[in-house]
Write a protein that holds these residues in place. Structure first.
Motif, PDB file in Angstrom:
ATOM      1  N   GLU A 207      11.224   6.968 -23.651  1.00 41.88           N
ATOM      2  CA  GLU A 207      11.916   5.687 -23.553  1.00 41.88           C
ATOM      3  C   GLU A 207      13.005   5.733 -22.480  1.00 41.88           C
ATOM      4  OE1 GLU A 207      13.398   4.919 -27.438  1.00 41.88           O
ATOM      5  OE2 GLU A 207      11.403   4.751 -28.356  1.00 41.88           O
ATOM      6  N   LEU A 208      13.436   6.936 -22.161  1.00 36.33           N
ATOM      7  CA  LEU A 208      14.392   7.151 -21.079  1.00 36.33           C
ATOM      8  C   LEU A 208      13.804   8.227 -20.181  1.00 36.33           C
ATOM      9  CD1 LEU A 208      17.223   6.591 -19.845  1.00 36.33           C
ATOM     10  CD2 LEU A 208      18.080   8.492 -21.223  1.00 36.33           C
ATOM     11  N   ILE A 209      13.468   7.853 -18.977  1.00 31.35           N
ATOM     12  CA  ILE A 209      12.811   8.771 -18.051  1.00 31.35           C
ATOM     13  C   ILE A 209      13.863   9.428 -17.159  1.00 31.35           C
ATOM     14  CG2 ILE A 209      11.045   9.017 -16.286  1.00 31.35           C
ATOM     15  CD1 ILE A 209      10.003   8.108 -19.009  1.00 31.35           C
ATOM     16  N   LEU A 210      13.839  10.747 -17.115  1.00 35.80           N
ATOM     17  CA  LEU A 210      14.740  11.441 -16.201  1.00 35.80           C
ATOM     18  C   LEU A 210      14.413  11.021 -14.771  1.00 35.80           C
ATOM     19  CD1 LEU A 210      14.773  15.073 -17.653  1.00 35.80           C
ATOM     20  CD2 LEU A 210      16.619  13.395 -17.764  1.00 35.80           C
ATOM     21  N   PRO A 211      15.427  10.905 -13.928  1.00 33.77           N
ATOM     22  CA  PRO A 211      15.161  10.502 -12.541  1.00 33.77           C
ATOM     23  C   PRO A 211      14.214  11.484 -11.864  1.00 33.77           C
ATOM     24  CG  PRO A 211      17.395  11.368 -12.779  1.00 33.77           C
ATOM     25  CD  PRO A 211      16.855  11.188 -14.158  1.00 33.77           C
ATOM     26  N   THR A 212      13.325  10.945 -11.057  1.00 33.09           N
ATOM     27  CA  THR A 212      12.372  11.780 -10.325  1.00 33.09           C
ATOM     28  C   THR A 212      12.620  11.634  -8.832  1.00 33.09           C
ATOM     29  OG1 THR A 212      10.740   9.988 -10.318  1.00 33.09           O
ATOM     30  CG2 THR A 212      10.599  11.601 -12.100  1.00 33.09           C
ATOM     31  N   LEU A 213      12.363  12.696  -8.110  1.00 34.79           N
ATOM     32  CA  LEU A 213      12.536  12.651  -6.664  1.00 34.79           C
ATOM     33  C   LEU A 213      11.540  11.676  -6.046  1.00 34.79           C
ATOM     34  CD1 LEU A 213      13.025  16.407  -5.699  1.00 34.79           C
ATOM     35  CD2 LEU A 213      14.710  14.574  -5.462  1.00 34.79           C
TER      36      LEU A 213
ATOM     37  N   ILE B 192      19.023  12.928   1.278  1.00 33.89           N
ATOM     38  CA  ILE B 192      19.231  11.529   1.657  1.00 33.89           C
ATOM     39  C   ILE B 192      18.226  10.600   0.981  1.00 33.89           C
ATOM     40  CG2 ILE B 192      20.359  12.087   3.829  1.00 33.89           C
ATOM     41  CD1 ILE B 192      17.845  11.610   5.332  1.00 33.89           C
ATOM     42  N   ALA B 193      17.057  11.133   0.580  1.00 31.88           N
ATOM     43  CA  ALA B 193      16.089  10.294  -0.134  1.00 31.88           C
ATOM     44  C   ALA B 193      16.572   9.959  -1.536  1.00 31.88           C
ATOM     45  CB  ALA B 193      14.732  10.996  -0.202  1.00 31.88           C
ATOM     46  N   MET B 194      17.498  10.767  -2.057  1.00 30.01           N
ATOM     47  CA  MET B 194      18.010  10.533  -3.408  1.00 30.01           C
ATOM     48  C   MET B 194      18.773   9.225  -3.527  1.00 30.01           C
ATOM     49  SD  MET B 194      19.426  14.331  -4.337  1.00 30.01           S
ATOM     50  CE  MET B 194      20.733  13.549  -5.298  1.00 30.01           C
ATOM     51  N   GLU B 195      19.292   8.723  -2.426  1.00 31.55           N
ATOM     52  CA  GLU B 195      20.163   7.548  -2.501  1.00 31.55           C
ATOM     53  C   GLU B 195      19.489   6.379  -3.206  1.00 31.55           C
ATOM     54  OE1 GLU B 195      23.005   4.759   0.348  1.00 31.55           O
ATOM     55  OE2 GLU B 195      21.538   6.097   1.259  1.00 31.55           O
ATOM     56  N   GLN B 196      18.183   6.227  -3.004  1.00 28.44           N
ATOM     57  CA  GLN B 196      17.497   5.077  -3.589  1.00 28.44           C
ATOM     58  C   GLN B 196      17.479   5.115  -5.111  1.00 28.44           C
ATOM     59  OE1 GLN B 196      12.857   5.597  -3.240  1.00 28.44           O
ATOM     60  NE2 GLN B 196      13.803   6.559  -1.450  1.00 28.44           N
ATOM     61  N   MET B 197      17.778   6.273  -5.702  1.00 27.87           N
ATOM     62  CA  MET B 197      17.816   6.360  -7.163  1.00 27.87           C
ATOM     63  C   MET B 197      19.110   5.788  -7.735  1.00 27.87           C
ATOM     64  SD  MET B 197      16.118  10.080  -7.982  1.00 27.87           S
ATOM     65  CE  MET B 197      17.363  11.027  -7.121  1.00 27.87           C
ATOM     66  N   PHE B 198      20.132   5.643  -6.896  1.00 29.90           N
ATOM     67  CA  PHE B 198      21.443   5.217  -7.376  1.00 29.90           C
ATOM     68  C   PHE B 198      21.576   3.699  -7.327  1.00 29.90           C
ATOM     69  CE2 PHE B 198      21.979   9.639  -6.552  1.00 29.90           C
ATOM     70  CZ  PHE B 198      22.993  10.078  -7.393  1.00 29.90           C
ATOM     71  N   GLN B 199      20.670   3.011  -8.011  1.00 30.38           N
ATOM     72  CA  GLN B 199      20.696   1.560  -8.083  1.00 30.38           C
ATOM     73  C   GLN B 199      20.294   1.126  -9.483  1.00 30.38           C
ATOM     74  OE1 GLN B 199      18.932  -0.506  -4.562  1.00 30.38           O
ATOM     75  NE2 GLN B 199      18.410   1.544  -3.855  1.00 30.38           N
ATOM     76  N   ALA B 200      20.825  -0.007  -9.924  1.00 31.16           N
ATOM     77  CA  ALA B 200      20.514  -0.520 -11.257  1.00 31.16           C
ATOM     78  C   ALA B 200      20.477  -2.040 -11.209  1.00 31.16           C
ATOM     79  CB  ALA B 200      21.560  -0.040 -12.265  1.00 31.16           C
ATOM     80  N   THR B 201      19.852  -2.635 -12.207  1.00 29.64           N
ATOM     81  CA  THR B 201      19.780  -4.097 -12.266  1.00 29.64           C
ATOM     82  C   THR B 201      21.029  -4.697 -12.888  1.00 29.64           C
ATOM     83  OG1 THR B 201      18.576  -3.927 -14.366  1.00 29.64           O
ATOM     84  CG2 THR B 201      17.266  -4.120 -12.352  1.00 29.64           C
ATOM     85  N   ASN B 202      21.670  -3.966 -13.800  1.00 32.98           N
ATOM     86  CA  ASN B 202      22.920  -4.433 -14.388  1.00 32.98           C
ATOM     87  C   ASN B 202      24.051  -4.251 -13.380  1.00 32.98           C
ATOM     88  OD1 ASN B 202      25.582  -3.514 -15.886  1.00 32.98           O
ATOM     89  ND2 ASN B 202      24.507  -4.903 -17.285  1.00 32.98           N
TER      90      ASN B 202
ATOM     91  N   ARG C  19      28.712   1.375 -10.687  1.00 31.72           N
ATOM     92  CA  ARG C  19      29.014   2.769 -11.011  1.00 31.72           C
ATOM     93  C   ARG C  19      28.068   3.720 -10.274  1.00 31.72           C
ATOM     94  NH1 ARG C  19      32.092   4.472 -15.494  1.00 31.72           N
ATOM     95  NH2 ARG C  19      33.178   2.777 -16.558  1.00 31.72           N
ATOM     96  N   MET C  20      26.797   3.348 -10.197  1.00 30.80           N
ATOM     97  CA  MET C  20      25.839   4.210  -9.505  1.00 30.80           C
ATOM     98  C   MET C  20      26.176   4.319  -8.025  1.00 30.80           C
ATOM     99  SD  MET C  20      22.057   3.730 -11.108  1.00 30.80           S
ATOM    100  CE  MET C  20      21.656   4.328 -12.763  1.00 30.80           C
ATOM    101  N   ARG C  21      26.536   3.212  -7.420  1.00 31.39           N
ATOM    102  CA  ARG C  21      26.887   3.244  -6.000  1.00 31.39           C
ATOM    103  C   ARG C  21      28.158   4.055  -5.769  1.00 31.39           C
ATOM    104  NH1 ARG C  21      24.167  -1.152  -3.050  1.00 31.39           N
ATOM    105  NH2 ARG C  21      22.737  -2.160  -4.508  1.00 31.39           N
TER     106      ARG C  21
END
Length: 282
Positions: free
Chosen positions: A21-27, A99-109, A115-117
Motif C-alpha cells: 500500500e506504500l511503495i518504497l521509492p524506486t530509481l 540528478i535523476a532522483m530529483e523527479q521523485m521529490f514531487q507530490a500531488t498534495n 516539503r519534498m522540494r
C-alpha cells in the motif's frame, strides 16, 4: 509526538509497505540503465551515451553539471559522449543516479510537495558541500561524496508519501517533523538496500548524525557530517547547537571545528554553482 505515536507510525508504515500500500521509492529507469552499463565491464562510453541521449532532459542536466566548477573543464563540453569521456563511466553513473532522483521529490498534495522540494533543495546543498570538501580536503571521490549528499535523507521520501496517503501527519507540522527526525534514517536504510547501494553509502543514511563515531581515516560520513553542521550554523535548527569541537569528522578532514570552510570565497563559489547545476528549478 510521543514515543508511542512514533512506534505506531513506524508500524503503520511497515504494514503498508508489507501490503504494497506504500511503495518504497524506486530509481528512475534511466538511472538503473546507466548503473547497469557502468557495472558491465564490457560496456563502452558509446553504450552509456546511447542510453543517455534517449533522455534529452537528463542529458542536458548532465552537460550542465559537466560544465560547472565541479568538473572544471577548460573548454565547454557540448555533447554527451565527450562529457562521459571527461567524467569517466563510474563518475557519470553516480552523477546520473543522483540528478535523476530529483523527479521523485514531487507530490500531488501541496503541503507535501513543498516539503519534498525543500528536502531536495537541502540534499543538493549538502551534496554540493560534500563534493567540495572531498575535492579540497580528502582523497575521497567527489562523485561519491555528491551522491552521498543526495541520498543522506532519502528516508524522508517514504515518510512524506505516508503522510500524503494517510493524511494523519499533514496538518500537524511538528508531528511530521518529529516523525521524520525519528524515522528517516531507518527508512533510508531500507530504501538504499532496495536500490542495491553499496554499504558505504547505506551507512551514510544510518550514521550521519552519529557525531561520536571514531575512525582513523576520513570517509563519506565525515563529509556529510561536516557539510550538515555547516549548513545549519547560525540557524535555529537543533543541530546548530552541536559542539563541533567534539565532532571527530572535523579533525579527520584537517579542519578546525570553528572553521567556516565554505565561506572562503573560491570554495563558496564552487559550492553554490555546483548546487545550482544540480537543481533543475522544477
Amino acid at each position: 509526538m510521543t514515543g508511542q505515536l512514533i512506534q505506531q507510525t513506524r508500524e503503520d508504515i511497515e504494514g503498508m509497505i508489507a501490503r504494497d500500500e506504500l511503495i518504497l521509492p524506486t530509481l528512475p529507469e534511466i538511472a538503473l540503465k546507466v548503473r547497469d552499463i557502468a557495472e558491465d565491464e564490457n560496456a563502452s562510453i558509446q553504450d552509456m551515451a546511447r542510453a543517455l541521449t534517449k533522455d534529452p532532459a537528463l542529458s542536458a542536466r548532465l552537460l550542465r553539471v559537466t560544465n560547472s566548477p565541479m568538473v572544471r573543464t577548460m573548454v565547454p563540453i557540448t555533447d554527451v559522449t565527450t562529457a562521459i569521456s571527461r567524467l569517466g563511466i563510474d563518475f557519470t553513473s553516480n552523477l546520473v543516479v543522483g540528478i535523476a532522483m530529483e523527479q521523485m521529490f514531487q507530490a500531488t498534495n501541496d503541503a507535501i510537495d513543498r516539503r519534498m522540494r525543500a528536502c531536495w533543495s537541502h540534499a543538493t546543498e549538502i551534496a554540493a558541500s560534500a563534493q567540495v570538501l572531498a575535492r579540497h580536503f580528502t582523497k575521497l571521490p567527489p562523485d561519491q561524496a555528491l551522491l552521498a549528499g543526495l541520498v543522506h535523507q532519502i528516508g524522508t521520501l517514504p515518510l512524506l508519501s505516508y503522510a500524503e496517503q494517510s493524511g494523519s501527519l499533514i496538518h500537524g507540522g511538528p508531528s511530521l517533523d518529529h516523525a521524520i527526525a525519528e524515522l528517516h534514517q531507518e527508512l533510508g536504510q531500507k530504501v538504499l538496500q532496495s536500490w542495491d547501494f553499496p554499504p558505504e553509502l547505506i551507512a551514510v543514511t544510518t550514521d550521519y548524525l552519529n557525531f561520536e563515531r571514531e575512525r582513523d581515516e576520513p570517509d563519506l560520513i565525515d563529509l556529510i557530517q561536516v557539510a550538515t553542521l555547516q549548513s545549519y550554523a547560525g540557524t535555529n535548527h537543533p543541530l546548530a547547537n552541536t559542539d563541533t569541537s567534539q565532532v571527530g569528522a572535523f579533525v579527520r578532514l584537517g579542519l578546525a571545528a570553528d572553521t567556516e570552510t565554505l565561506e572562503l570565497d573560491d570554495i563558496a563559489t564552487e559550492q553554490s554553482e555546483t548546487q545550482a547545476a544540480l537543481s533543475s528549478g522544477f
